[in-house]
Motif scaffolding. Structure first.
Motif, mmCIF file in Angstrom:
data_model
loop_
_atom_site.group_PDB
_atom_site.id
_atom_site.type_symbol
_atom_site.label_atom_id
_atom_site.label_comp_id
_atom_site.label_asym_id
_atom_site.label_seq_id
_atom_site.Cartn_x
_atom_site.Cartn_y
_atom_site.Cartn_z
ATOM 1 N N LEU A 59 0.925 -1.317 -0.055
ATOM 2 C CA LEU A 59 -0.033 0.016 -0.017
ATOM 3 C C LEU A 59 0.732 1.362 0.210
ATOM 4 O O LEU A 59 0.325 2.133 -0.753
ATOM 5 C CB LEU A 59 -0.774 0.067 1.009
ATOM 6 C CG LEU A 59 -1.998 1.062 1.213
ATOM 7 C CD1 LEU A 59 -3.045 1.225 0.269
ATOM 8 C CD2 LEU A 59 -2.606 1.236 2.785
ATOM 9 N N ASP A 60 1.976 1.264 0.832
ATOM 10 C CA ASP A 60 2.866 2.331 0.721
ATOM 11 C C ASP A 60 3.332 2.596 -0.611
ATOM 12 O O ASP A 60 3.945 3.832 -1.088
ATOM 13 C CB ASP A 60 3.943 2.141 1.971
ATOM 14 C CG ASP A 60 4.830 3.218 2.136
ATOM 15 O OD1 ASP A 60 4.307 4.311 2.399
ATOM 16 O OD2 ASP A 60 6.095 3.076 1.891
ATOM 17 N N GLY A 63 1.110 4.175 -2.734
ATOM 18 C CA GLY A 63 1.027 5.701 -2.431
ATOM 19 C C GLY A 63 2.280 6.292 -3.144
ATOM 20 O O GLY A 63 2.010 7.485 -3.841
ATOM 21 N N LYS A 64 3.277 5.960 -2.848
ATOM 22 C CA LYS A 64 4.459 6.594 -3.302
ATOM 23 C C LYS A 64 4.565 6.737 -4.937
ATOM 24 O O LYS A 64 5.280 7.531 -5.395
ATOM 25 C CB LYS A 64 5.874 6.037 -2.690
ATOM 26 C CG LYS A 64 5.845 6.412 -1.422
ATOM 27 C CD LYS A 64 7.195 5.502 -0.604
ATOM 28 C CE LYS A 64 7.353 5.807 0.653
ATOM 29 N NZ LYS A 64 8.372 5.187 1.461
ATOM 30 N N VAL A 68 -2.289 7.735 -4.339
ATOM 31 C CA VAL A 68 -2.989 8.277 -3.188
ATOM 32 C C VAL A 68 -4.182 9.072 -3.808
ATOM 33 O O VAL A 68 -5.295 9.321 -2.953
ATOM 34 C CB VAL A 68 -2.031 9.207 -2.389
ATOM 35 C CG1 VAL A 68 -1.276 8.235 -1.643
ATOM 36 C CG2 VAL A 68 -1.637 10.027 -3.000
ATOM 37 N N THR A 69 -4.143 9.330 -4.990
ATOM 38 C CA THR A 69 -5.340 10.084 -5.613
ATOM 39 C C THR A 69 -6.631 9.192 -5.804
ATOM 40 O O THR A 69 -7.695 9.842 -6.426
ATOM 41 C CB THR A 69 -5.186 11.115 -6.413
ATOM 42 O OG1 THR A 69 -4.482 10.146 -7.564
ATOM 43 C CG2 THR A 69 -3.980 12.031 -5.945
ATOM 44 N N TYR A 73 -7.087 3.214 -4.008
ATOM 45 C CA TYR A 73 -6.170 3.459 -2.735
ATOM 46 C C TYR A 73 -6.924 3.850 -1.476
ATOM 47 O O TYR A 73 -6.746 2.982 -0.527
ATOM 48 C CB TYR A 73 -5.244 4.628 -3.243
ATOM 49 C CG TYR A 73 -4.318 4.809 -2.188
ATOM 50 C CD1 TYR A 73 -3.280 4.142 -1.919
ATOM 51 C CD2 TYR A 73 -4.514 6.014 -1.040
ATOM 52 C CE1 TYR A 73 -2.113 4.392 -1.005
ATOM 53 C CE2 TYR A 73 -3.753 5.935 -0.224
ATOM 54 C CZ TYR A 73 -2.481 5.262 0.087
ATOM 55 O OH TYR A 73 -1.740 5.680 1.198
ATOM 56 N N LEU A 74 -7.925 4.650 -1.796
ATOM 57 C CA LEU A 74 -8.730 4.853 -0.268
ATOM 58 C C LEU A 74 -9.446 3.853 0.047
ATOM 59 O O LEU A 74 -9.632 3.770 1.399
ATOM 60 C CB LEU A 74 -9.387 6.262 -0.636
ATOM 61 C CG LEU A 74 -8.646 7.565 -0.937
ATOM 62 C CD1 LEU A 74 -9.602 8.700 -1.298
ATOM 63 C CD2 LEU A 74 -8.022 7.861 0.272
ATOM 64 N N LEU A 77 -7.024 1.571 1.845
ATOM 65 C CA LEU A 77 -6.578 1.992 3.176
ATOM 66 C C LEU A 77 -7.647 1.947 4.057
ATOM 67 O O LEU A 77 -7.206 1.469 5.381
ATOM 68 C CB LEU A 77 -6.351 3.331 2.617
ATOM 69 C CG LEU A 77 -5.706 4.278 4.027
ATOM 70 C CD1 LEU A 77 -4.630 3.803 4.549
ATOM 71 C CD2 LEU A 77 -5.757 5.750 3.640
ATOM 72 N N ALA A 93 -10.493 7.614 6.086
ATOM 73 C CA ALA A 93 -10.517 7.015 4.652
ATOM 74 C C ALA A 93 -11.818 6.803 3.870
ATOM 75 O O ALA A 93 -11.867 7.083 2.891
ATOM 76 C CB ALA A 93 -9.472 5.841 4.510
ATOM 77 N N GLU A 96 -13.153 10.059 3.255
ATOM 78 C CA GLU A 96 -12.410 10.991 2.204
ATOM 79 C C GLU A 96 -12.906 10.383 0.848
ATOM 80 O O GLU A 96 -13.152 11.114 -0.302
ATOM 81 C CB GLU A 96 -11.128 10.815 2.193
ATOM 82 C CG GLU A 96 -10.027 11.704 1.191
ATOM 83 C CD GLU A 96 -8.851 11.430 1.567
ATOM 84 O OE1 GLU A 96 -8.149 12.199 0.631
ATOM 85 O OE2 GLU A 96 -8.446 11.213 2.497
#
Length: 222
Positions: A59-60, A63-64, A68-69, A73-74, A77, A93, A96
């Protein structure tokens, strides 16, 4: 009793927000986006198998890489934070996700997943509201029906819980035959229905259902 949370993917169906209309033209190939998809898929597979350390790592990385957009992903998360019992972060999360992608409020998978988390937050009324909205959108999966029945039962709304299970287990309605039980979720629904019958002292109705559920459980166990 519990049901497995967060099934499926939050991606909306092709077409407009209501699920109809022509599918949009596919965007050009984006290698970075494809990598994000692969990383998120790996993260979900690890989370499903409770390898949360590896799920967090993938997951990290997603995101990198720029994920993350994305709605996926959300959604993931929130799922992983829930499995880590970091409920407040999971809720943020989810909130959002629904705020940034309001079209997903028309996606029954997203609604049922959000409802599961509301149940964890002890907000039963909100959870039931979302599950009822999900059922109105399409023919919902039986895990959504089971989840709503569990919530209704826990909230003391036994008549509504029984009605929800009746529609799933007895396609011909009250007095009809119990449909064939095929998997573990079917067994859970049948046994929850038995519990509700027992609370009303309807033992004669409950007994044959228990027998069928036990037979299927033994068959599945091999």
């Amino acid at each position: 009793a519990s049901a497995r949370p967060y099934s499926g993917t939050p991606s909306p169906p092709a077409g407009n927000a209501a699920g109809g209309g022509a599918a949009e033209e596919e965007p050009p190939f984006d290698p970075r986006q494809q990598l994000v998809v692969l990383l998120l898929t790996s993260a979900k597979e690890r989370a499903d198998s409770d390898d949360l350390e590896e799920a967090e790592r993938f997951l990290d990385l997603a995101g990198k890489t720029g994920g993350v957009t994305s709605a996926d992903y959300l959604h993931l998360l929130s799922y992983i934070r829930l499995k880590q019992r970091r409920i407040d972060e999971a809720g943020k999360a989810r909130d959002e996700l629904l705020e940034r992608f309001p079209e997903l409020r028309k996606n029954p998978v997203v609604l049922s997943n959000a409802a599961w988390l509301y149940m964890e937050q002890k907000q039963t009324d909100k959870a039931l509201e979302l599950l009822e909205a999900a059922e109105k959108l399409s023919n919902v999966a039986k895990d959504v029906v089971y989840l709503r029945a569990v919530m209704l039962s826990n909230a003391g709304q036994l008549e509504k819980a029984e009605k929800a299970l009746l529609s799933e287990l007895f396609p011909q309605g009250a007095g009809g035959a119990l449909r064939k039980l095929e998997d573990k979720l079917d067994i859970k629904m049948a046994l929850l229905y038995v519990d509700l019958l027992a609370l009303k002292q309807r033992v004669l109705e409950a007994e044959p259902i228990v027998g069928m559920a036990l037979e299927v459980a033994q068959a599945l166990a091999g």
